[in-house]
Design a protein around this motif. Structure first.
Motif: not given
Length: 276
Positions: A39-43, A115-124, A126-132, A11-17
């Motif tokens: 900055d997130e409590t959704s999990g 190029p296209n780093a934003l698209e690449g980062a978004l693949r990693h 779950d929550n686009p608002d928490l991209i870091s 839900q932020s920058d970890g890799v496990l649910s």
């Protein structure tokens, strides 16, 4: 008891649910565990249910991004009510700032020939608002622009590097106000990471105390043994309660796994004394 009050999910920058984190904490012998996404409590609902199913004690948390003396500081809010309106609105505003910053970092990486780093980062994410920055680092590693996550920061994403974009987070006063409104306890996360002068360092601790801050993370995966000893002494000197948390993000990343830290030094008051 084995208590770990600092970890991150997808839900932020970890890799496990959140549920996978609960299972890992339980398998590692953790008795009480906190999920504290950036900055997130959704999990938290998923984490609480998974912990209950496993018989694992659970403390709801969050890690809030703060600017103090022109540097980023992280403040843990522990035993919070995630449904509190003040906290929810404040965290939503921080997340909007995060996404705007991500677009600027992508532009700077494009100027570096990536190029296209934003698209690449978004693949990693779950929550686009928490991209870091960590998500950008994972993309750079995946595309073999760097050989490690650390090299991504050293070359592109770290403070002052070519793709670094500074951001003005919320104030210490705002963050502590939200945590108090949510019924939680405020803790300075991994204080050994902040590159302050001695005067700025002391100011952080004093202002935090004056604003009602109650705890400091003494044992954490980000601290060396020497730093843990130092912050144990500072916790006692300022009258802070002491916390223990791995700051776990992913298997094989960081110094320690969930729950795999030394005990708190003797003589300190644990931050969980009122809850456990």
């Amino acid at each position: 008891m084995n208590i770990d009050l600092h970890s991150h999910s997808r839900q932020s920058d970890g890799v496990l649910s959140p549920a996978e984190l609960a299972a890992r904490a339980h398998a590692n012998g953790v008795d009480w565990w906190a999920l504290s996404d950036h900055d997130e409590t959704s999990g938290l609902a998923e984490a609480a249910q998974a912990a209950s199913d496993l018989g694992l004690g659970f403390i709801p948390g969050v890690e809030i991004s703060v600017t103090f003396c022109e540097k980023t500081v992280h403040i843990l809010g522990l035993q919070i009510d995630p449904g509190n309106r003040d906290l929810s609105a404040g965290l939503a505003a921080i997340r909007r700032s995060r996404f705007e910053r991500a677009g600027q970092m992508a532009d700077r990486l494009a100027d570096c020939g990536i190029p296209n780093a934003l698209e690449g980062a978004l693949r990693h994410v779950d929550n686009p608002d928490l991209i870091s920055r960590v998500h950008f680092a994972r993309h750079l590693l995946e595309q073999e622009h760097v050989k490690s996550l650390q090299q991504a920061f050293d070359r592109y994403l770290g403070d002052g590097k070519r793709a670094f974009v500074p951001i003005q987070w919320v104030s210490l006063e705002q963050a502590l106000g939200w945590i108090r409104a949510a019924g939680g306890k405020a803790v300075i996360a991994h204080p050994g990471r902040y590159k302050y002068t001695p005067q700025q360092h002391d100011a952080l601790f004093q202002v935090f105390k004056d604003l009602g801050g109650q705890g400091v993370e003494v044992i954490t995966g980000a601290h060396t043994p020497a730093q843990s000893k130092r912050y144990a002494k500072l916790a006692a000197a300022y009258g802070f309660q002491a916390s223990r948390g791995s700051d776990f993000h992913a298997p094989g990343v960081g110094r320690v796994d969930l729950g795999a830290m030394p005990d708190l030094p003797e003589g300190l008051v644990p931050v969980w004394q009122d809850w456990i």
